[in-house]
Design a protein around this motif. Structure first.
Motif, PDB file in Angstrom:
ATOM      1  N   MET A 126       0.860  -1.172   0.000  1.00 21.64           N
ATOM      2  CA  MET A 126       0.000   0.000   0.000  1.00 21.64           C
ATOM      3  C   MET A 126       0.904   1.232   0.000  1.00 21.64           C
ATOM      4  SD  MET A 126      -2.769   1.118   3.029  1.00 21.64           S
ATOM      5  CE  MET A 126      -2.819  -0.495   3.658  1.00 21.64           C
ATOM      6  N   ASN A 127       0.591   2.193  -0.848  1.00 20.59           N
ATOM      7  CA  ASN A 127       1.420   3.402  -0.882  1.00 20.59           C
ATOM      8  C   ASN A 127       1.050   4.333   0.284  1.00 20.59           C
ATOM      9  OD1 ASN A 127      -0.684   5.265  -1.620  1.00 20.59           O
ATOM     10  ND2 ASN A 127      -0.463   4.657  -3.758  1.00 20.59           N
ATOM     11  N   ALA A 128       1.877   5.329   0.510  1.00 20.12           N
ATOM     12  CA  ALA A 128       1.714   6.213   1.672  1.00 20.12           C
ATOM     13  C   ALA A 128       0.395   6.978   1.647  1.00 20.12           C
ATOM     14  CB  ALA A 128       2.894   7.188   1.751  1.00 20.12           C
ATOM     15  N   LYS A 129      -0.021   7.420   0.468  1.00 21.17           N
ATOM     16  CA  LYS A 129      -1.267   8.189   0.367  1.00 21.17           C
ATOM     17  C   LYS A 129      -2.475   7.304   0.701  1.00 21.17           C
ATOM     18  CE  LYS A 129      -3.368  11.520  -2.796  1.00 21.17           C
ATOM     19  NZ  LYS A 129      -3.258  12.142  -4.112  1.00 21.17           N
ATOM     20  N   THR A 130      -2.471   6.080   0.241  1.00 18.56           N
ATOM     21  CA  THR A 130      -3.551   5.137   0.557  1.00 18.56           C
ATOM     22  C   THR A 130      -3.542   4.809   2.039  1.00 18.56           C
ATOM     23  OG1 THR A 130      -3.440   4.206  -1.671  1.00 18.56           O
ATOM     24  CG2 THR A 130      -4.495   2.854   0.024  1.00 18.56           C
ATOM     25  N   SER A 131      -2.357   4.618   2.587  1.00 21.18           N
ATOM     26  CA  SER A 131      -2.223   4.356   4.019  1.00 21.18           C
ATOM     27  C   SER A 131      -2.787   5.524   4.829  1.00 21.18           C
ATOM     28  CB  SER A 131      -0.748   4.121   4.368  1.00 21.18           C
ATOM     29  OG  SER A 131      -0.594   3.857   5.737  1.00 21.18           O
ATOM     30  N   ALA A 132      -2.474   6.737   4.404  1.00 15.99           N
ATOM     31  CA  ALA A 132      -2.981   7.929   5.088  1.00 15.99           C
ATOM     32  C   ALA A 132      -4.509   7.972   5.035  1.00 15.99           C
ATOM     33  CB  ALA A 132      -2.388   9.199   4.476  1.00 15.99           C
ATOM     34  N   ARG A 133      -5.066   7.663   3.877  1.00 12.09           N
ATOM     35  CA  ARG A 133      -6.535   7.653   3.766  1.00 12.09           C
ATOM     36  C   ARG A 133      -7.150   6.626   4.719  1.00 12.09           C
ATOM     37  NH1 ARG A 133      -5.929   8.000  -2.156  1.00 12.09           N
ATOM     38  NH2 ARG A 133      -6.342  10.142  -2.732  1.00 12.09           N
TER      39      ARG A 133
END
Length: 120
Positions: free
Chosen positions: A1-8
């Motif tokens: 999972m990329n960082a932006k998806t993780s943040a979401r």
């Protein structure tokens, strides 16, 4: 999972936790044996919702995740205080402490990933 998806994902989790804390502050405080009681849980719920909204509005920014890490530190401090021998709910507080520590590690990893400059 990329960082932006993780943040979401963390943003949505903040909203869910915040709503639960606002909906049932007494039950949560009683279940964990938290000294600050429902008022403290309610305040933490407001913080979680605010942080979640900030993250969802700016998922590429590490600032929202940094706010979650700060909130995690507050949560861990309160939960640690609930681990005392005088708290009959200390086992439940211990489980909650481990879970919050695990999410804190996720928060820290996501913040670090978002803070890295993107290679051109």
């Amino acid at each position: 999972m990329n960082a932006k998806t993780s943040a979401r994902c963390l943003g949505w989790m903040s909203l869910a936790v915040g709503i639960a804390e606002l909906a049932a502050p007494s039950a949560i405080a009683n279940r964990l044996g938290i000294k600050g009681g429902p008022r403290l849980v309610r305040a933490f719920g407001v913080r979680e919702i605010g942080t979640g909204l900030f993250i969802l509005l700016r998922p590429s920014s590490a600032s929202g995740i940094d706010a979650r890490v700060s909130g995690d530190a507050l949560d861990l401090a309160v939960l640690t205080s609930a681990l005392g021998a005088s708290n009959p709910k200390r086992l439940t507080a211990a489980v909650a402490t481990v879970l919050v520590a695990a999410v804190t590690a996720w928060d820290v990893g996501t913040a670090a990933a978002l803070a890295k400059p993107v290679a051109a």
